[in-house]
Design a protein around this motif. Structure first.
Motif, PDB file in Angstrom:
ATOM      1  N   ALA A   1     -46.861  67.038  -9.573  1.00 11.83           N
ATOM      2  CA  ALA A   1     -45.521  67.637  -9.118  1.00 11.83           C
ATOM      3  C   ALA A   1     -44.839  68.750 -10.126  1.00 11.83           C
ATOM      4  O   ALA A   1     -43.849  68.927  -9.895  1.00 11.83           O
ATOM      5  N   ARG A   2     -45.967  69.339 -10.691  1.00 12.76           N
ATOM      6  CA  ARG A   2     -45.289  70.179 -11.922  1.00 12.76           C
ATOM      7  C   ARG A   2     -44.586  71.266 -11.255  1.00 12.76           C
ATOM      8  O   ARG A   2     -43.717  71.859 -12.077  1.00 12.76           O
ATOM      9  N   HIS A   3     -44.836  71.706 -10.028  1.00 12.00           N
ATOM     10  CA  HIS A   3     -44.237  72.911  -9.527  1.00 12.00           C
ATOM     11  C   HIS A   3     -42.680  72.546  -9.046  1.00 12.00           C
ATOM     12  O   HIS A   3     -41.919  73.217  -8.995  1.00 12.00           O
ATOM     13  N   HIS A   4     -42.357  71.018  -9.088  1.00  9.54           N
ATOM     14  CA  HIS A   4     -41.075  70.800  -9.089  1.00  9.54           C
ATOM     15  C   HIS A   4     -40.303  70.547 -10.192  1.00  9.54           C
ATOM     16  O   HIS A   4     -39.138  70.253 -10.271  1.00  9.54           O
ATOM     17  N   LEU A   5     -40.817  70.601 -11.386  1.00 10.70           N
ATOM     18  CA  LEU A   5     -40.592  70.190 -12.704  1.00 10.70           C
ATOM     19  C   LEU A   5     -40.165  71.514 -13.555  1.00 10.70           C
ATOM     20  O   LEU A   5     -39.727  71.369 -14.555  1.00 10.70           O
ATOM     21  N   ASP A   6     -40.314  72.460 -13.041  1.00 15.64           N
ATOM     22  CA  ASP A   6     -40.065  73.901 -13.922  1.00 15.64           C
ATOM     23  C   ASP A   6     -38.688  73.912 -14.198  1.00 15.64           C
ATOM     24  O   ASP A   6     -37.670  73.881 -13.529  1.00 15.64           O
ATOM     25  N   GLY A   7     -38.638  74.053 -15.615  1.00 15.48           N
ATOM     26  CA  GLY A   7     -37.243  74.143 -15.959  1.00 15.48           C
ATOM     27  C   GLY A   7     -36.596  72.996 -16.597  1.00 15.48           C
ATOM     28  O   GLY A   7     -35.319  72.914 -16.894  1.00 15.48           O
ATOM     29  N   ILE A   8     -37.100  71.726 -16.280  1.00 12.26           N
ATOM     30  CA  ILE A   8     -36.363  70.628 -16.576  1.00 12.26           C
ATOM     31  C   ILE A   8     -37.020  70.103 -17.997  1.00 12.26           C
ATOM     32  O   ILE A   8     -38.107  70.375 -18.624  1.00 12.26           O
ATOM     33  N   ASP A   9     -35.801  69.944 -18.966  1.00 10.35           N
ATOM     34  CA  ASP A   9     -36.213  69.714 -20.396  1.00 10.35           C
ATOM     35  C   ASP A   9     -36.213  67.976 -20.510  1.00 10.35           C
ATOM     36  O   ASP A   9     -35.451  67.390 -20.224  1.00 10.35           O
ATOM     37  N   PHE A  10     -37.522  67.793 -20.867  1.00  3.85           N
ATOM     38  CA  PHE A  10     -37.847  66.398 -21.147  1.00  3.85           C
ATOM     39  C   PHE A  10     -37.986  66.065 -22.697  1.00  3.85           C
ATOM     40  O   PHE A  10     -38.485  64.970 -23.142  1.00  3.85           O
ATOM     41  N   SER A  11     -37.377  66.794 -23.606  1.00  4.11           N
ATOM     42  CA  SER A  11     -37.713  66.690 -24.849  1.00  4.11           C
ATOM     43  C   SER A  11     -36.986  65.409 -25.549  1.00  4.11           C
ATOM     44  O   SER A  11     -37.535  64.570 -26.464  1.00  4.11           O
ATOM     45  N   LYS A  12     -35.970  65.076 -24.935  1.00  3.24           N
ATOM     46  CA  LYS A  12     -35.291  63.878 -25.373  1.00  3.24           C
ATOM     47  C   LYS A  12     -36.039  62.591 -25.088  1.00  3.24           C
ATOM     48  O   LYS A  12     -36.226  61.703 -25.861  1.00  3.24           O
ATOM     49  N   GLN A  13     -36.608  62.480 -23.865  1.00  8.42           N
ATOM     50  CA  GLN A  13     -37.438  61.401 -23.232  1.00  8.42           C
ATOM     51  C   GLN A  13     -38.710  61.401 -24.440  1.00  8.42           C
ATOM     52  O   GLN A  13     -39.267  60.468 -24.696  1.00  8.42           O
ATOM     53  N   ALA A  14     -39.307  62.610 -24.641  1.00  7.60           N
ATOM     54  CA  ALA A  14     -40.507  62.484 -25.411  1.00  7.60           C
ATOM     55  C   ALA A  14     -40.289  61.920 -26.743  1.00  7.60           C
ATOM     56  O   ALA A  14     -41.013  61.269 -27.260  1.00  7.60           O
ATOM     57  N   ASP A  15     -39.083  62.187 -27.549  1.00  7.86           N
ATOM     58  CA  ASP A  15     -38.626  61.901 -28.593  1.00  7.86           C
ATOM     59  C   ASP A  15     -38.615  60.184 -28.580  1.00  7.86           C
ATOM     60  O   ASP A  15     -39.049  59.667 -29.367  1.00  7.86           O
TER      61      ASP A  15
ATOM     62  N   ILE B   1     -35.910  66.869  -2.298  1.00  9.12           N
ATOM     63  CA  ILE B   1     -37.444  66.662  -2.583  1.00  9.12           C
ATOM     64  C   ILE B   1     -37.458  66.838  -4.124  1.00  9.12           C
ATOM     65  O   ILE B   1     -38.138  65.620  -4.855  1.00  9.12           O
ATOM     66  N   ARG B   2     -37.041  67.766  -4.780  1.00 13.25           N
ATOM     67  CA  ARG B   2     -37.001  67.638  -6.246  1.00 13.25           C
ATOM     68  C   ARG B   2     -36.254  66.924  -6.998  1.00 13.25           C
ATOM     69  O   ARG B   2     -36.664  66.237  -7.964  1.00 13.25           O
ATOM     70  N   ALA B   3     -35.005  66.216  -6.358  1.00  9.60           N
ATOM     71  CA  ALA B   3     -34.325  65.323  -6.997  1.00  9.60           C
ATOM     72  C   ALA B   3     -35.161  64.054  -6.897  1.00  9.60           C
ATOM     73  O   ALA B   3     -35.235  63.248  -8.079  1.00  9.60           O
ATOM     74  N   ILE B   4     -36.240  63.724  -5.931  1.00  8.94           N
ATOM     75  CA  ILE B   4     -36.711  62.529  -5.863  1.00  8.94           C
ATOM     76  C   ILE B   4     -37.910  62.557  -6.801  1.00  8.94           C
ATOM     77  O   ILE B   4     -38.168  61.467  -7.469  1.00  8.94           O
ATOM     78  N   VAL B   5     -38.535  63.728  -6.960  1.00  6.47           N
ATOM     79  CA  VAL B   5     -39.498  63.890  -7.852  1.00  6.47           C
ATOM     80  C   VAL B   5     -39.130  63.649  -9.334  1.00  6.47           C
ATOM     81  O   VAL B   5     -39.852  63.003 -10.160  1.00  6.47           O
ATOM     82  N   ILE B   6     -38.086  64.229  -9.531  1.00  9.61           N
ATOM     83  CA  ILE B   6     -37.418  64.226 -10.980  1.00  9.61           C
ATOM     84  C   ILE B   6     -36.893  62.707 -11.417  1.00  9.61           C
ATOM     85  O   ILE B   6     -37.345  62.318 -12.320  1.00  9.61           O
ATOM     86  N   ARG B   7     -36.367  62.110 -10.474  1.00  9.38           N
ATOM     87  CA  ARG B   7     -36.062  60.823 -10.531  1.00  9.38           C
ATOM     88  C   ARG B   7     -37.218  59.841 -11.061  1.00  9.38           C
ATOM     89  O   ARG B   7     -37.236  58.906 -11.680  1.00  9.38           O
ATOM     90  N   ASP B   8     -38.373  59.997 -10.142  1.00  5.63           N
ATOM     91  CA  ASP B   8     -39.706  59.224 -10.429  1.00  5.63           C
ATOM     92  C   ASP B   8     -40.282  59.609 -11.691  1.00  5.63           C
ATOM     93  O   ASP B   8     -40.538  58.596 -12.322  1.00  5.63           O
ATOM     94  N   VAL B   9     -40.050  60.677 -12.190  1.00  2.00           N
ATOM     95  CA  VAL B   9     -40.628  61.020 -13.619  1.00  2.00           C
ATOM     96  C   VAL B   9     -39.745  60.583 -14.664  1.00  2.00           C
ATOM     97  O   VAL B   9     -40.064  59.863 -15.674  1.00  2.00           O
ATOM     98  N   TYR B  10     -38.478  60.609 -14.355  1.00  2.00           N
ATOM     99  CA  TYR B  10     -37.715  59.941 -15.268  1.00  2.00           C
ATOM    100  C   TYR B  10     -37.842  58.355 -15.583  1.00  2.00           C
ATOM    101  O   TYR B  10     -37.846  57.788 -16.516  1.00  2.00           O
ATOM    102  N   GLU B  11     -38.021  57.645 -14.349  1.00  2.00           N
ATOM    103  CA  GLU B  11     -38.348  56.279 -14.208  1.00  2.00           C
ATOM    104  C   GLU B  11     -39.353  55.902 -15.171  1.00  2.00           C
ATOM    105  O   GLU B  11     -39.893  54.651 -15.523  1.00  2.00           O
TER     106      GLU B  11
END
Length: 228
Positions: free
Chosen positions: A122-136, A194-204
């Protein structure tokens, strides 16, 4: 009466001595179980490191291939632990504890692989999303569990073990709080459905990795408390 009391005391002493000796055998330098658990923790750490790299460069599928390989290595180590338990008559710790820790470590790279697959898919739905805090947070959680497994070699140092566990607990609390903040923002209508669902799944899935580390840390602490 004196002989009976003496016999009971002697029996208690030898039982205690035998238990301490077996624990020392299990967690002495070069012990097979400790080596396997540490190897599993290291592959767990590597899996999360690779998924963090993939978060930074989702088009670099080599990171996904390396992560799958790391998970296979961890799975093989988990199988080795099960096989060693079958062949070993006496263990310093309860078999259930060893199995529980091995199972807890195995679930972390499994979650990391699921996250990696979703990132690539789903990388095309995640462009511009900052995951740095979760990565840390994921990095801190896996650092803590890796150190806790190593620390099993010296279970007498409860303060050091407690320090690592406190760090892990703090990361888990921060992850839950941050997840709620992200969901509030996500449900505010900023993104299409659609993008909101994808981002939520990645967050979870990211939160699940921290949760899995927390679960494994609880097993380590139970082992230490049982044998302190």
């Amino acid at each position: 009466m004196f002989k009976t009391d003496f016999a009971c005391a002697a029996e208690f002493f030898w039982q205690h001595f035998a238990r301490m000796f077996s624990i020392q055998q299990l967690f002495s330098k070069g012990d097979r179980f400790q080596e396997l658990l540490e190897a599993a923790a290291q592959e767990t750490h590597e899996s999360v490191r690779l998924v963090i790299e993939l978060m930074k460069s989702p088009r670099n599928t080599q990171n996904l291939d390396d992560l799958i390989l790391a998970r296979r290595k961890e799975k093989k180590i988990s199988e080795q632990i099960s096989n060693e338990l079958v062949k070993t008559f006496i263990t310093g710790l309860e078999r259930e504890d060893i199995e529980a820790l091995a199972r807890g470590l195995y679930r972390i790279p499994k979650a990391a692989e699921k996250l990696a697959e979703r990132l690539v898919m789903a990388r095309h739905h995640l462009d511009g999303i900052d995951f740095s805090k979760q990565a840390d947070m994921m990095a801190k959680a896996t650092d803590a569990i890796n150190e806790m497994v190593k620390q099993l070699r010296d279970m007498e140092d409860m303060e050091k073990m407690k320090t690592f566990n406190d760090r892990l607990q703090l990361v888990e609390v921060e992850a839950d709080k941050y997840m709620n903040e992200l969901l509030r923002d996500l449900y505010g209508g900023k993104y299409d459905a659609i993008r909101a669902i994808v981002i939520r799944d990645v967050y979870e899935l990211m939160e699940k990795i921290v949760d899995r580390c927390h679960d494994a840390g609880n097993v380590v602490m139970q082992i230490v408390l049982k044998n302190s």
